[in-house]
Enzyme design. Structure first.
Site, PDB file in Angstrom:
ATOM      1  N   ASN A 298       0.890  -1.232  -0.185  1.00  0.00           N
ATOM      2  CA  ASN A 298      -0.159   0.050  -0.027  1.00  0.00           C
ATOM      3  C   ASN A 298       0.808   1.413  -0.102  1.00  0.00           C
ATOM      4  O   ASN A 298       1.911   1.228   0.039  1.00  0.00           O
ATOM      5  CB  ASN A 298      -0.968  -0.066   1.069  1.00  0.00           C
ATOM      6  N   CYS A 300       1.872   3.449   2.044  1.00  0.00           N
ATOM      7  CA  CYS A 300       2.910   3.767   3.126  1.00  0.00           C
ATOM      8  C   CYS A 300       3.725   2.604   3.576  1.00  0.00           C
ATOM      9  O   CYS A 300       4.459   2.862   4.441  1.00  0.00           O
ATOM     10  CB  CYS A 300       2.060   4.092   4.527  1.00  0.00           C
ATOM     11  N   GLU A 302       3.302  -0.417   4.660  1.00  0.00           N
ATOM     12  CA  GLU A 302       3.036  -1.354   5.923  1.00  0.00           C
ATOM     13  C   GLU A 302       2.152  -2.611   5.405  1.00  0.00           C
ATOM     14  O   GLU A 302       2.277  -3.575   6.345  1.00  0.00           O
ATOM     15  CB  GLU A 302       2.359  -0.500   7.355  1.00  0.00           C
TER      16      GLU A 302
END
Length: 639
Positions: A298, A300, A302
């Site tokens: 995704n 970011c 994580e």
């Protein structure tokens, strides 16, 4: 936990949580007040509005709307949804747990899209590429963030049999994705976000690494290089490695691995991009290899996901789980934390059923694996409450203890749900089944997200990050500025006789208290900030959680403006050695705009004398912020 009385719910709806409220039926009586910044964010982004754009919903009503919608799936499993609604509402209203932003925005509304993270496949043909653009547009209109791997696309200059022409390569198509995101803007509620990933052995990797040295390019993208174990071994040995055409797998070129690693380091030092993800490690640990291979994460980083997977996220505010706050021997309230973890797993599993998916393919893949990502926020605040400085061995021990409880309790909760509701459909062929695990409802249960906006609502520090500063300016909502000073510092300092009003100007300029003679040394140690820490501390904290996290950990290694590129190299090497699944660095002032800042604008590194062509291969050069690099052979001169 007793059902929440209707009278208390009505009272909360009237006051809207703008101040502390005593409410019968809520354990402890009073609910916490939302901060002025939290109320600003909620009003601007989350509360329902009328046709004229005026908010027609109070914060307590928002939490009730979300709790009601998310509890509803309990009915299909023979449970009373009113009981779950009470539990979910109480967790949110007490700011102990909050779900990802799309849930707060869309639950109980016509749109109904509740997931934060999506990965969309990008195939090596024109129809497949523009299908992905269309799918991403549909997802982003609903508030979701999208990740893409461009590693399947043939490199620039390769043959195109159907037209007898030559391929453009991944980068021009990424520009198209970027422009589409720019046009959507997600209805003004949540800015579109993308992750673009390219394998380190793709022939266009050098152009990809240096893409964001052009500051006008890919502004709606985070980018990461998918680094392989083979590449890291070649870096360590000082050897070359092969670039392979994804169209046929043929090796087309060999590059010096250390030179490419240096280019990665220098580009990240200069602009914050690209990050790195350790793709082989991700796939070695992913729970459903029989279903497919993970190529991207995704936005970011994580949440590594299979093509067409989505994931719902939620975070527990650790600062709310301190026992005996008035005692000198304060500790975690472990029983209450375990209870909150069980509620969090229940909430997120319900989200999968309550969600209205933007694409049929995503509906099928998500429900086949039922991945959830329960994480934490407020770690820095928790450590301050416990009197433990972030940069100590004890802080790492606490992080490991929290991570272990988060993993074991979330798996137990998932197994309990599987007994009542059935395991995720792909369980039988998963690594969980191979290892002898009892049936699980969810292929993954744990993730550590950055929690940028929901941590403002909760009034706590973001994710597992240290305090960015004791006093700082936060930029949110497309440029709006919110000024924040840490309330616990102000309380403790004033209790010790410190005139915090007299320190306001200095704190606003420097952000941190270490080195301020007016602040007692023990408070200087306790209120450590991101730029007080050595980079190793950042990485070790990330690794402490990664040991217990099924997905990955979003964590930024903040570096001072004058940190040399060699520090970035050390961060990458340490993250790989300690078992992290990826890592991101950000050197203060290396971008024109940043989310958190303090003091006067940091002067940029003076640009090096322009060099028109590469002195080694005569190839194209690109430069920004003191870094000049060649996109053909990887030569660079930075720092």
């Amino acid at each position: 936990m007793e059902p929440f009385p209707d009278t208390a719910a009505a009272a909360l709806a009237q006051v809207g949580l703008g101040q502390g409220v005593s409410a019968p039926g809520v354990r402890g009586g009073a609910i916490p007040a939302l901060t002025p910044n939290a109320l600003t964010v909620l009003e601007r982004r989350y509360l329902l509005r009328d046709a004229a754009g005026r908010p027609v919903e109070k914060p307590a009503e928002l939490f009730r709307r979300v709790a009601h919608a998310v509890a509803a799936p309990d009915a299909r499993y023979g449970d009373d949804p009113r009981i779950a609604e009470t539990r979910f509402f109480e967790r949110m209203v007490r700011l102990e747990f909050l779900p990802n932003s799309p849930t707060l925005m869309n639950a109980g509304r016509d749109l109904g899209q509740l997931a934060a993270c999506f990965v969309v496949p990008v195939g090596d043909s024109m129809p497949e590429i523009f299908d992905a653009v269309k799918w991403a547009a549909v997802i982003q209109m609903t508030g979701g963030g999208t990740g893409f791997a461009f590693s399947r696309l043939r490199p620039a200059g390769d043959t195109v049999a159907s037209t007898r022409g030559v391929a453009s390569g991944p980068l021009p198509f990424m520009d198209i994705f970027n422009s589409a995101t720019d046009a959507i803007k997600q209805g003004g509620t949540r800015r579109g976000a993308n992750m673009g990933v390219l394998r380190v052995d793709h022939p266009d990797v050098l152009e990809f690494i240096t893409a964001k040295l052009d500051t006008d390019r890919l502004q709606n993208f985070n980018i990461s290089v998918a680094v392989t174990d083979e590449f890291m071994a070649a870096v360590a040995a000082g050897e070359s490695y092969g670039l392979r055409n994804p169209r046929n797998g043929a090796e087309v070129k060999r590059l010096d691995a250390r030179r490419v690693f240096g280019l990665l380091v220098n580009s990240a030092w200069s602009s914050g991009d690209p990050g790195v993800i350790f793709i082989d490690r991700i796939n070695a640990a992913q729970p459903t290899p029989s279903v497919g291979e993970i190529e991207s994460t995704n936005p970011c980083g994580e949440q590594p996901l299979l093509p067409f997977e989505s994931c719902v996220l939620g975070s527990i505010n650790l600062a709310k789980f301190v026992a005996d706050r008035d005692s000198a021997d304060r500790d975690m309230d472990w029983p209450r934390l375990r209870e909150a973890i069980r509620d969090g797993v229940h909430f997120l599993d319900n989200l999968i059923d309550a969600n209205r998916y933007p694409l049929a393919q995503i509906d099928r893949m998500t429900k086949a694996n039922r991945k959830i990502g329960l994480g934490v926020m407020g770690l820095a605040d928790l450590l301050i409450e416990l009197g433990v400085p972030y940069d100590t061995e004890r802080a790492l021990e606490i992080a490991g203890e929290i991570g272990e409880v988060l993993e074991t309790e979330s798996l137990a909760a998932s197994a309990a749900l599987a007994e009542r509701r059935g395991p995720f459909p792909n369980f039988a062929t998963s690594r969980w089944a191979e290892s002898g695990s009892p049936p699980l409802r969810n292929a993954t249960t744990t993730t550590v997200a950055p929690t940028g906006t929901i941590s403002i609502i909760a009034g706590c520090s973001s994710g597992i990050e240290p305090l960015y500063a004791v006093s700082y300016e936060r930029r949110v909502l497309d440029g709006e500025r919110l000024v924040e000073m840490h309330p616990e510092f102000q309380r403790l300092a004033e209790a010790r006789g410190v005139d915090t009003a007299a320190l306001e100007a200095e704190l606003a300029a420097r952000g941190r208290v270490r080195g301020l003679d007016a602040v007692p040394e023990d408070l200087q140690a306790l209120f450590v900030t991101a730029h007080d820490l050595g980079p190793e501390t950042h990485v070790r904290m990330q690794a402490a959680f990664q040991k217990h996290v099924h997905a990955a950990v979003s964590k930024t290694v903040n570096l001072s403006h004058d940190a040399p590129p060699s520090v970035v190299a050390r961060v990458y090497e340490l993250a790989y050695a300690l078992g992290c699944k990826g890592v991101t660095v950000y050197r203060d002032g290396s971008r024109g705009e940043q989310v958190l800042s303090f003091g006067e604008a940091v002067e940029r590194v003076a640009s090096l004398r322009p060099v028109e062509v590469c002195p080694e291969c005569r190839g194209r050069l690109v430069g920004h912020g003191g870094c000049v690099a060649c996109r053909h052979c990887g030569w660079s001169r930075c720092g």
